[in-house]
Enzyme design. Structure first.
Site, PDB file in Angstrom:
ATOM      1  N   ASN A  10       0.861  -1.186   0.000  1.00 45.79           N
ATOM      2  CA  ASN A  10       0.000   0.000   0.000  1.00 45.79           C
ATOM      3  C   ASN A  10       0.902   1.242   0.000  1.00 45.79           C
ATOM      4  O   ASN A  10       1.699   1.439   0.921  1.00 45.79           O
ATOM      5  CB  ASN A  10      -0.889  -0.052   1.252  1.00 45.79           C
ATOM      6  CG  ASN A  10      -1.801   1.147   1.370  1.00 45.79           C
ATOM      7  OD1 ASN A  10      -1.387   2.269   1.119  1.00 45.79           O
ATOM      8  ND2 ASN A  10      -3.036   0.928   1.775  1.00 45.79           N
ATOM      9  N   HIS A  13       1.079   6.217   1.842  1.00 44.86           N
ATOM     10  CA  HIS A  13       1.825   7.157   2.673  1.00 44.86           C
ATOM     11  C   HIS A  13       3.053   7.751   1.985  1.00 44.86           C
ATOM     12  O   HIS A  13       3.655   8.689   2.509  1.00 44.86           O
ATOM     13  CB  HIS A  13       2.131   6.523   4.032  1.00 44.86           C
ATOM     14  CG  HIS A  13       0.843   6.269   4.764  1.00 44.86           C
ATOM     15  ND1 HIS A  13      -0.011   7.293   5.103  1.00 44.86           N
ATOM     16  CD2 HIS A  13       0.214   5.127   5.117  1.00 44.86           C
ATOM     17  CE1 HIS A  13      -1.098   6.787   5.668  1.00 44.86           C
ATOM     18  NE2 HIS A  13      -0.984   5.471   5.684  1.00 44.86           N
ATOM     19  N   HIS A  46      -5.566   3.834  -1.692  1.00 45.14           N
ATOM     20  CA  HIS A  46      -6.875   4.264  -1.183  1.00 45.14           C
ATOM     21  C   HIS A  46      -7.106   5.709  -1.606  1.00 45.14           C
ATOM     22  O   HIS A  46      -6.414   6.610  -1.140  1.00 45.14           O
ATOM     23  CB  HIS A  46      -6.866   4.134   0.349  1.00 45.14           C
ATOM     24  CG  HIS A  46      -8.168   4.454   1.008  1.00 45.14           C
ATOM     25  ND1 HIS A  46      -8.336   4.352   2.376  1.00 45.14           N
ATOM     26  CD2 HIS A  46      -9.361   4.868   0.523  1.00 45.14           C
ATOM     27  CE1 HIS A  46      -9.581   4.690   2.689  1.00 45.14           C
ATOM     28  NE2 HIS A  46     -10.214   5.017   1.584  1.00 45.14           N
ATOM     29  N   ARG A  48      -9.094   8.475  -0.875  1.00 41.43           N
ATOM     30  CA  ARG A  48     -10.058   8.898   0.153  1.00 41.43           C
ATOM     31  C   ARG A  48     -10.905  10.043  -0.380  1.00 41.43           C
ATOM     32  O   ARG A  48     -10.471  10.796  -1.257  1.00 41.43           O
ATOM     33  CB  ARG A  48      -9.322   9.328   1.426  1.00 41.43           C
ATOM     34  CG  ARG A  48      -8.617   8.177   2.118  1.00 41.43           C
ATOM     35  CD  ARG A  48      -8.040   8.614   3.458  1.00 41.43           C
ATOM     36  NE  ARG A  48      -9.069   8.766   4.446  1.00 41.43           N
ATOM     37  CZ  ARG A  48      -9.337   7.881   5.423  1.00 41.43           C
ATOM     38  NH1 ARG A  48      -8.600   6.802   5.564  1.00 41.43           N
ATOM     39  NH2 ARG A  48     -10.309   8.108   6.265  1.00 41.43           N
ATOM     40  N   ARG A  52      -6.673  13.097   0.973  1.00 42.15           N
ATOM     41  CA  ARG A  52      -5.574  13.526   1.853  1.00 42.15           C
ATOM     42  C   ARG A  52      -4.236  12.935   1.442  1.00 42.15           C
ATOM     43  O   ARG A  52      -3.196  13.470   1.767  1.00 42.15           O
ATOM     44  CB  ARG A  52      -5.877  13.199   3.314  1.00 42.15           C
ATOM     45  CG  ARG A  52      -5.847  11.730   3.631  1.00 42.15           C
ATOM     46  CD  ARG A  52      -6.047  11.481   5.092  1.00 42.15           C
ATOM     47  NE  ARG A  52      -7.399  11.767   5.518  1.00 42.15           N
ATOM     48  CZ  ARG A  52      -7.942  11.251   6.633  1.00 42.15           C
ATOM     49  NH1 ARG A  52      -7.222  10.466   7.411  1.00 42.15           N
ATOM     50  NH2 ARG A  52      -9.169  11.518   6.968  1.00 42.15           N
ATOM     51  N   GLU A  76      -8.739   0.819  -3.055  1.00 43.70           N
ATOM     52  CA  GLU A  76      -9.541   0.926  -1.835  1.00 43.70           C
ATOM     53  C   GLU A  76     -10.458   2.116  -1.961  1.00 43.70           C
ATOM     54  O   GLU A  76     -10.013   3.216  -2.315  1.00 43.70           O
ATOM     55  CB  GLU A  76      -8.638   1.127  -0.620  1.00 43.70           C
ATOM     56  CG  GLU A  76      -7.993  -0.142  -0.146  1.00 43.70           C
ATOM     57  CD  GLU A  76      -7.188   0.109   1.112  1.00 43.70           C
ATOM     58  OE1 GLU A  76      -7.408   1.131   1.803  1.00 43.70           O
ATOM     59  OE2 GLU A  76      -6.326  -0.713   1.400  1.00 43.70           O
ATOM     60  N   THR A 107      -8.135   3.933   8.629  1.00 43.08           N
ATOM     61  CA  THR A 107      -9.407   3.219   8.609  1.00 43.08           C
ATOM     62  C   THR A 107      -9.649   2.527   9.955  1.00 43.08           C
ATOM     63  O   THR A 107      -9.014   1.525  10.266  1.00 43.08           O
ATOM     64  CB  THR A 107      -9.399   2.180   7.465  1.00 43.08           C
ATOM     65  OG1 THR A 107      -8.833   2.800   6.308  1.00 43.08           O
ATOM     66  CG2 THR A 107     -10.790   1.698   7.155  1.00 43.08           C
ATOM     67  N   GLU A 157     -11.289  -8.974   3.253  1.00 41.92           N
ATOM     68  CA  GLU A 157     -10.016  -8.627   3.883  1.00 41.92           C
ATOM     69  C   GLU A 157     -10.322  -8.433   5.366  1.00 41.92           C
ATOM     70  O   GLU A 157     -11.119  -7.564   5.739  1.00 41.92           O
ATOM     71  CB  GLU A 157      -9.422  -7.357   3.278  1.00 41.92           C
ATOM     72  CG  GLU A 157      -8.096  -7.000   3.950  1.00 41.92           C
ATOM     73  CD  GLU A 157      -7.262  -5.980   3.183  1.00 41.92           C
ATOM     74  OE1 GLU A 157      -7.327  -5.949   1.948  1.00 41.92           O
ATOM     75  OE2 GLU A 157      -6.551  -5.214   3.856  1.00 41.92           O
ATOM     76  N   HIS A 200      -3.918  -4.196   7.895  1.00 43.94           N
ATOM     77  CA  HIS A 200      -3.986  -3.045   8.791  1.00 43.94           C
ATOM     78  C   HIS A 200      -3.094  -3.245  10.007  1.00 43.94           C
ATOM     79  O   HIS A 200      -3.267  -4.189  10.768  1.00 43.94           O
ATOM     80  CB  HIS A 200      -5.412  -2.714   9.257  1.00 43.94           C
ATOM     81  CG  HIS A 200      -5.559  -1.230   9.454  1.00 43.94           C
ATOM     82  ND1 HIS A 200      -5.160  -0.597  10.592  1.00 43.94           N
ATOM     83  CD2 HIS A 200      -6.000  -0.266   8.619  1.00 43.94           C
ATOM     84  CE1 HIS A 200      -5.368   0.700  10.465  1.00 43.94           C
ATOM     85  NE2 HIS A 200      -5.875   0.930   9.278  1.00 43.94           N
TER      86      HIS A 200
HETATM   87  N1  PXP Z   1      -5.951  -2.814   4.111  1.00 38.50           N
HETATM   88  C1  PXP Z   1      -6.903  -1.846   4.170  1.00 38.50           C
HETATM   89  C2  PXP Z   1      -8.277  -2.177   3.702  1.00 38.50           C
HETATM   90  C3  PXP Z   1      -6.589  -0.543   4.611  1.00 38.50           C
HETATM   91  O1  PXP Z   1      -7.549   0.400   4.659  1.00 38.50           O
HETATM   92  C4  PXP Z   1      -5.255  -0.256   4.969  1.00 38.50           C
HETATM   93  C5  PXP Z   1      -4.892   1.140   5.400  1.00 38.50           C
HETATM   94  O2  PXP Z   1      -5.048   2.000   4.340  1.00 38.50           O
HETATM   95  C6  PXP Z   1      -4.302  -1.286   4.883  1.00 38.50           C
HETATM   96  C7  PXP Z   1      -4.682  -2.554   4.474  1.00 38.50           C
HETATM   97  C8  PXP Z   1      -2.874  -1.056   5.223  1.00 38.50           C
HETATM   98  O3  PXP Z   1      -2.760  -0.749   6.575  1.00 38.50           O
HETATM   99  P1  PXP Z   1      -1.374  -0.222   7.132  1.00 38.50           P
HETATM  100  O4  PXP Z   1      -1.079   1.062   6.412  1.00 38.50           O
HETATM  101  O5  PXP Z   1      -1.634  -0.039   8.583  1.00 38.50           O
HETATM  102  O6  PXP Z   1      -0.355  -1.288   6.829  1.00 38.50           O
END
Ligand code: PXP
Length: 252
Positions: A10, A13, A46, A48, A52, A76, A107, A157, A200
């Site tokens: 992901n 960030h 994602h 959003r 952001r 996402e 989330t 998930e 997550h």
């Molecule tokens: N899976 C989903 C559905 C999420 O919303 C997120 C956070 O955006 C993640 C995985 C990844 O989580 P993390 O950034 O805490 O590894």
């Protein structure tokens, strides 16, 4: 013998850091290309509602990149008409429906597909009909899982955030209970014919227990890997995570 375990990276960030200053750097597209070069099985982003981190232009570029490199994009999205239309426009490999609140930092909790059934089911249907694989980001709760299956989602998930927090904070009994719930949820979902992903809050410490759940076939990891990339570089951080995933899998 466990199923193979995929790593989805992901890259939200990377965009968070870029947006802290405006401008173009660091570029999430470059991070996605690097993650794929370093063996990511897929890219997650994602978009959003408040934009952001990931922007509309990022999604357009990521979807072209993933198509070019033959890797799945996991888009996402909140369950809104706007996000549904964006998913239909870019037709990613998968859409993962997540809850979204503007005031949250990330989330918080899974999508409540029981309460939200009437608004979520039509979105699942329309995405599926467009050939997009639909994943629902939910808590490992039997009623949520059964409802996800009844709506026609192909994937769930499971939200691992509470387990990861409890383990990291040393609340061992609570972590054990939450892990057991994840295990039972994964087994129940697989019995219903759902593909099981998890994500997550996963880091080097929490990944082992989650990767050992035999029905889980994909982990989506973002914040920790991108942070760790500052110290090790993304390729090395991913390799270390992958090594822990494989070691956990080998003994499960
Ligand atoms: N899976 C989903 C559905 C999420 O919303 C997120 C956070 O955006 C993640 C995985 C990844 O989580 P993390 O950034 O805490 O590894």
């Amino acid at each position: 013998m466990s199923l193979p375990l995929r790593l989805g990276v992901n890259i939200d960030h990377v965009a968070t850091v870029r947006n802290a200053r405006g401008g173009l750097n660091p570029d999430p597209l470059r991070a996605a290309r690097l993650a794929i070069d370093c063996g990511a099985d897929g890219i997650t982003a994602h978009l959003r509602e408040d934009r952001r981190h990931i922007s509309d232009a990022d999604i357009e570029a990521l979807s072209a990149l993933c198509r070019e490199l033959g890797r799945p994009l996991n888009f996402e999205m909140a369950v809104t008409d706007e996000m549904r239309d964006i998913a239909l426009r870019y037709s990613p490999h998968a859409a993962c429906l997540v809850p979204e609140k503007r005031e949250e930092r990330t989330t918080d909790g899974g999508l409540d597909v029981v309460k939200g059934h009437n608004s979520i089911a039509p979105v699942v249907k329309v995405l599926r009909e467009a050939g997009i694989r639909v994943s629902l980001f939910i808590e490992a709760d039997p009623e949520q899982i059964a409802t996800a299956a009844s709506m026609g989602a192909q994937v769930v998930e499971l939200h691992t955030g509470a387990f990861c927090d409890a383990l990291r904070e040393g609340h061992t009994d609570q972590a054990d209970r939450l892990l057991q719930t994840l295990r039972e949820g994964a087994a129940f979902a697989a019995d219903l014919g759902l593909e099981v992903h998890a994500g997550h809050g996963i880091d080097y410490e929490t990944v082992t227990a989650i990767a050992a759940i035999p029905q889980v076939v994909e982990l989506n990891i973002g914040h920790f890997l991108i942070g760790e990339a500052i110290f090790l570089g993304l390729g090395e951080a991913m390799a270390k995570m992958r090594g822990l995933m494989q070691a956990a899998r080998a003994i499960s």
